[in-house]
Design a protein around this motif. Structure first.
Motif, PDB file in Angstrom:
ATOM      1  N   MET A   1      34.860  60.879  34.085  1.00 39.53           N
ATOM      2  CA  MET A   1      35.593  61.348  35.240  1.00 39.53           C
ATOM      3  C   MET A   1      37.097  61.246  34.980  1.00 39.53           C
ATOM      4  SD  MET A   1      35.707  59.805  39.129  1.00 39.53           S
ATOM      5  CE  MET A   1      33.976  59.400  39.052  1.00 39.53           C
ATOM      6  N   THR A   2      37.844  62.209  35.498  1.00 39.40           N
ATOM      7  CA  THR A   2      39.298  62.191  35.426  1.00 39.40           C
ATOM      8  C   THR A   2      39.828  61.973  36.835  1.00 39.40           C
ATOM      9  OG1 THR A   2      39.308  63.689  33.524  1.00 39.40           O
ATOM     10  CG2 THR A   2      41.354  63.490  34.782  1.00 39.40           C
ATOM     11  N   ARG A   3      40.642  60.933  37.002  1.00 39.44           N
ATOM     12  CA  ARG A   3      41.101  60.569  38.337  1.00 39.44           C
ATOM     13  C   ARG A   3      42.617  60.435  38.367  1.00 39.44           C
ATOM     14  NH1 ARG A   3      38.911  55.191  39.780  1.00 39.44           N
ATOM     15  NH2 ARG A   3      38.501  54.939  37.567  1.00 39.44           N
ATOM     16  N   LEU A   4      43.218  61.015  39.394  1.00 37.14           N
ATOM     17  CA  LEU A   4      44.645  60.846  39.633  1.00 37.14           C
ATOM     18  C   LEU A   4      44.840  59.577  40.460  1.00 37.14           C
ATOM     19  CD1 LEU A   4      47.511  62.045  39.398  1.00 37.14           C
ATOM     20  CD2 LEU A   4      47.061  63.264  41.530  1.00 37.14           C
ATOM     21  N   LEU A   5      45.749  58.710  40.007  1.00 34.53           N
ATOM     22  CA  LEU A   5      46.013  57.440  40.681  1.00 34.53           C
ATOM     23  C   LEU A   5      47.469  57.442  41.164  1.00 34.53           C
ATOM     24  CD1 LEU A   5      44.340  55.111  38.017  1.00 34.53           C
ATOM     25  CD2 LEU A   5      43.282  56.064  40.081  1.00 34.53           C
ATOM     26  N   PRO A   6      47.702  57.881  42.411  1.00 35.23           N
ATOM     27  CA  PRO A   6      49.083  57.998  42.904  1.00 35.23           C
ATOM     28  C   PRO A   6      49.750  56.630  43.071  1.00 35.23           C
ATOM     29  CG  PRO A   6      47.543  59.281  44.250  1.00 35.23           C
ATOM     30  CD  PRO A   6      46.727  58.379  43.387  1.00 35.23           C
ATOM     31  N   ALA A   7      51.027  56.574  42.718  1.00 39.07           N
ATOM     32  CA  ALA A   7      51.791  55.331  42.862  1.00 39.07           C
ATOM     33  C   ALA A   7      51.856  54.900  44.321  1.00 39.07           C
ATOM     34  CB  ALA A   7      53.196  55.521  42.293  1.00 39.07           C
ATOM     35  N   ALA A   8      51.895  55.867  45.240  1.00 38.67           N
ATOM     36  CA  ALA A   8      52.044  55.562  46.664  1.00 38.67           C
ATOM     37  C   ALA A   8      50.858  54.786  47.227  1.00 38.67           C
ATOM     38  CB  ALA A   8      52.240  56.849  47.453  1.00 38.67           C
ATOM     39  N   GLU A   9      49.716  54.815  46.541  1.00 42.79           N
ATOM     40  CA  GLU A   9      48.531  54.134  47.054  1.00 42.79           C
ATOM     41  C   GLU A   9      48.396  52.697  46.549  1.00 42.79           C
ATOM     42  OE1 GLU A   9      45.091  56.513  46.313  1.00 42.79           O
ATOM     43  OE2 GLU A   9      45.848  58.226  47.473  1.00 42.79           O
ATOM     44  N   ARG A  10      49.307  52.257  45.679  1.00 44.22           N
ATOM     45  CA  ARG A  10      49.222  50.890  45.159  1.00 44.22           C
ATOM     46  C   ARG A  10      49.733  49.879  46.175  1.00 44.22           C
ATOM     47  NH1 ARG A  10      51.979  53.129  39.953  1.00 44.22           N
ATOM     48  NH2 ARG A  10      50.255  54.489  39.310  1.00 44.22           N
ATOM     49  N   VAL A  11      49.135  48.707  46.124  1.00 43.07           N
ATOM     50  CA  VAL A  11      49.518  47.618  47.029  1.00 43.07           C
ATOM     51  C   VAL A  11      50.123  46.485  46.206  1.00 43.07           C
ATOM     52  CG1 VAL A  11      48.698  45.939  48.710  1.00 43.07           C
ATOM     53  CG2 VAL A  11      47.686  48.237  48.641  1.00 43.07           C
ATOM     54  N   ALA A  12      51.325  46.078  46.545  1.00 49.28           N
ATOM     55  CA  ALA A  12      52.004  44.991  45.831  1.00 49.28           C
ATOM     56  C   ALA A  12      51.440  43.648  46.279  1.00 49.28           C
ATOM     57  CB  ALA A  12      53.496  45.048  46.084  1.00 49.28           C
ATOM     58  N   THR A  13      51.203  42.770  45.307  1.00 52.87           N
ATOM     59  CA  THR A  13      50.721  41.415  45.588  1.00 52.87           C
ATOM     60  C   THR A  13      51.543  40.422  44.769  1.00 52.87           C
ATOM     61  OG1 THR A  13      49.066  41.585  43.825  1.00 52.87           O
ATOM     62  CG2 THR A  13      48.367  42.203  46.048  1.00 52.87           C
ATOM     63  N   PRO A  14      51.564  39.156  45.160  1.00 56.12           N
ATOM     64  CA  PRO A  14      52.339  38.162  44.394  1.00 56.12           C
ATOM     65  C   PRO A  14      51.755  37.949  43.006  1.00 56.12           C
ATOM     66  CG  PRO A  14      51.805  37.339  46.593  1.00 56.12           C
ATOM     67  CD  PRO A  14      50.982  38.570  46.379  1.00 56.12           C
ATOM     68  N   TRP A  15      52.624  37.578  42.072  1.00 57.84           N
ATOM     69  CA  TRP A  15      52.157  37.152  40.754  1.00 57.84           C
ATOM     70  C   TRP A  15      51.209  35.981  40.928  1.00 57.84           C
ATOM     71  CZ3 TRP A  15      57.051  36.603  37.156  1.00 57.84           C
ATOM     72  CH2 TRP A  15      57.603  37.871  36.942  1.00 57.84           C
ATOM     73  N   LYS A  16      50.449  35.715  39.894  1.00 57.21           N
ATOM     74  CA  LYS A  16      49.552  34.566  39.890  1.00 57.21           C
ATOM     75  C   LYS A  16      50.324  33.275  40.158  1.00 57.21           C
ATOM     76  CE  LYS A  16      46.220  32.301  36.776  1.00 57.21           C
ATOM     77  NZ  LYS A  16      45.681  32.308  35.402  1.00 57.21           N
ATOM     78  N   ASN A  17      51.554  33.162  39.612  1.00 53.32           N
ATOM     79  CA  ASN A  17      52.359  31.945  39.822  1.00 53.32           C
ATOM     80  C   ASN A  17      53.350  32.086  40.981  1.00 53.32           C
ATOM     81  OD1 ASN A  17      54.482  33.473  38.849  1.00 53.32           O
ATOM     82  ND2 ASN A  17      54.810  32.254  37.004  1.00 53.32           N
ATOM     83  N   GLY A  18      53.314  33.237  41.679  1.00 54.68           N
ATOM     84  CA  GLY A  18      54.174  33.438  42.833  1.00 54.68           C
ATOM     85  C   GLY A  18      55.605  33.798  42.508  1.00 54.68           C
ATOM     86  N   GLY A  19      55.929  34.013  41.227  1.00 51.52           N
ATOM     87  CA  GLY A  19      57.314  34.244  40.830  1.00 51.52           C
ATOM     88  C   GLY A  19      57.806  35.668  40.960  1.00 51.52           C
ATOM     89  N   GLY A  20      56.953  36.585  41.359  1.00 50.73           N
ATOM     90  CA  GLY A  20      57.351  37.984  41.488  1.00 50.73           C
ATOM     91  C   GLY A  20      56.246  38.767  42.170  1.00 50.73           C
ATOM     92  N   VAL A  21      56.326  40.094  42.098  1.00 45.95           N
ATOM     93  CA  VAL A  21      55.284  40.935  42.692  1.00 45.95           C
ATOM     94  C   VAL A  21      54.736  41.896  41.643  1.00 45.95           C
ATOM     95  CG1 VAL A  21      56.145  40.792  45.051  1.00 45.95           C
ATOM     96  CG2 VAL A  21      56.986  42.597  43.540  1.00 45.95           C
ATOM     97  N   THR A  22      53.476  42.276  41.826  1.00 46.25           N
ATOM     98  CA  THR A  22      52.805  43.169  40.899  1.00 46.25           C
ATOM     99  C   THR A  22      51.899  44.112  41.684  1.00 46.25           C
ATOM    100  OG1 THR A  22      51.380  43.254  38.927  1.00 46.25           O
ATOM    101  CG2 THR A  22      50.883  41.569  40.548  1.00 46.25           C
ATOM    102  N   ALA A  23      51.599  45.257  41.094  1.00 47.20           N
ATOM    103  CA  ALA A  23      50.690  46.217  41.717  1.00 47.20           C
ATOM    104  C   ALA A  23      49.738  46.739  40.653  1.00 47.20           C
ATOM    105  CB  ALA A  23      51.461  47.374  42.350  1.00 47.20           C
ATOM    106  N   THR A  24      48.452  46.635  40.916  1.00 48.99           N
ATOM    107  CA  THR A  24      47.457  47.085  39.954  1.00 48.99           C
ATOM    108  C   THR A  24      47.387  48.606  39.919  1.00 48.99           C
ATOM    109  OG1 THR A  24      46.125  45.091  40.315  1.00 48.99           O
ATOM    110  CG2 THR A  24      45.016  46.978  39.312  1.00 48.99           C
ATOM    111  N   VAL A  25      47.463  49.164  38.716  1.00 45.29           N
ATOM    112  CA  VAL A  25      47.293  50.602  38.515  1.00 45.29           C
ATOM    113  C   VAL A  25      45.805  50.919  38.351  1.00 45.29           C
ATOM    114  CG1 VAL A  25      47.867  52.565  37.047  1.00 45.29           C
ATOM    115  CG2 VAL A  25      49.570  50.769  37.447  1.00 45.29           C
ATOM    116  N   ALA A  26      45.135  50.144  37.507  1.00 41.05           N
ATOM    117  CA  ALA A  26      43.695  50.318  37.273  1.00 41.05           C
ATOM    118  C   ALA A  26      43.174  49.050  36.620  1.00 41.05           C
ATOM    119  CB  ALA A  26      43.420  51.529  36.389  1.00 41.05           C
ATOM    120  N   SER A  27      41.862  48.810  36.770  1.00 40.85           N
ATOM    121  CA  SER A  27      41.265  47.637  36.142  1.00 40.85           C
ATOM    122  C   SER A  27      39.799  47.916  35.847  1.00 40.85           C
ATOM    123  CB  SER A  27      41.391  46.401  37.050  1.00 40.85           C
ATOM    124  OG  SER A  27      40.666  46.592  38.256  1.00 40.85           O
ATOM    125  N   GLY A  28      39.256  47.124  34.963  1.00 38.73           N
ATOM    126  CA  GLY A  28      37.845  47.222  34.672  1.00 38.73           C
ATOM    127  C   GLY A  28      37.215  45.838  34.714  1.00 38.73           C
TER     128      GLY A  28
END
Length: 197
Positions: A1-28
């Motif tokens: 499957m080919t899927r478009l992953l728009p940036a606007a749909e990402r949700v920012a969450t804190p880093w594991k250590n709380g020192g910044g923010v990150t947003a997952t693009v894709a994962s397996g």
């Protein structure tokens, strides 16, 4: 499957250590958390100097998308800038990042050691092959037009296209090409060194 992953749909969450923010693009697997992913591609902001989160058993690759980042890892200091291939390092190693001249946005590719491996390559107006059994993710660094399997996809900056069913993608523009191969796929792939008996 080919899927478009728009940036606007990402949700920012804190880093594991709380020192910044990150947003997952894709994962397996899809929707996996920080403790059970086999691979994860995310975008993070580094606004101030500080330690990176520790990820034992994980291999990391960091590419800078905006800004300049001075990275100290395992006793080595490197400066990462936009357009460079980036840096691979073990997630077990102590790492500290310092943004130089302003907030840095980076692309972080993580694979669980023994379960997956990844390659990261900047591409500009080129065709990118997807190895058999691999997942290919193309992250647009600027507006780009991608073609795969007879379909055309128009991406804004930071949008991504995830491809696992087409042999190649043609890129008109600038993208980061991330290829992920899971260990089971590696193990089952044909070995070109074997000769028929």
């Amino acid at each position: 499957m080919t899927r478009l992953l728009p940036a606007a749909e990402r949700v920012a969450t804190p880093w594991k250590n709380g020192g910044g923010v990150t947003a997952t693009v894709a994962s397996g697997p899809a929707g996996a958390g920080l403790d059970d992913f086999r691979w994860r591609i995310s975008l993070a902001e580094v606004a101030a100097a500080g330690p990176f989160s520790a990820f034992p058993g994980i291999d990391r690759h960091l590419s800078v998308l905006d800004g300049v980042l001075r990275l100290e890892v395992a006793g080595r200091t490197v400066t990462l800038t936009v357009g460079e291939p980036g840096l691979a390092f073990p997630g077990d190693a102590a790492a500290t990042g310092t943004p130089v001249g302003g907030t840095v946005t980076d692309c972080n590719v993580m694979t669980r050691r023994g379960q997956a491996r990844a390659t990261v390559l900047p591409v500009h107006d080129a065709s990118v092959a997807r190895p058999e059994g691999a997942i290919l993710l193309l992250l647009a660094l600027a507006p780009a037009v991608l073609s795969a399997g007879g379909a055309t996809y128009r991406l804004d900056a930071r949008d991504a296209l995830l491809v696992d069913d087409q042999p190649a993608v043609t890129v008109a523009g600038r993208c980061l090409a991330i290829t992920v191969t899971e260990t089971g796929t590696i193990r089952n792939a044909p070995d070109s060194r074997r000769r028929p008996r």
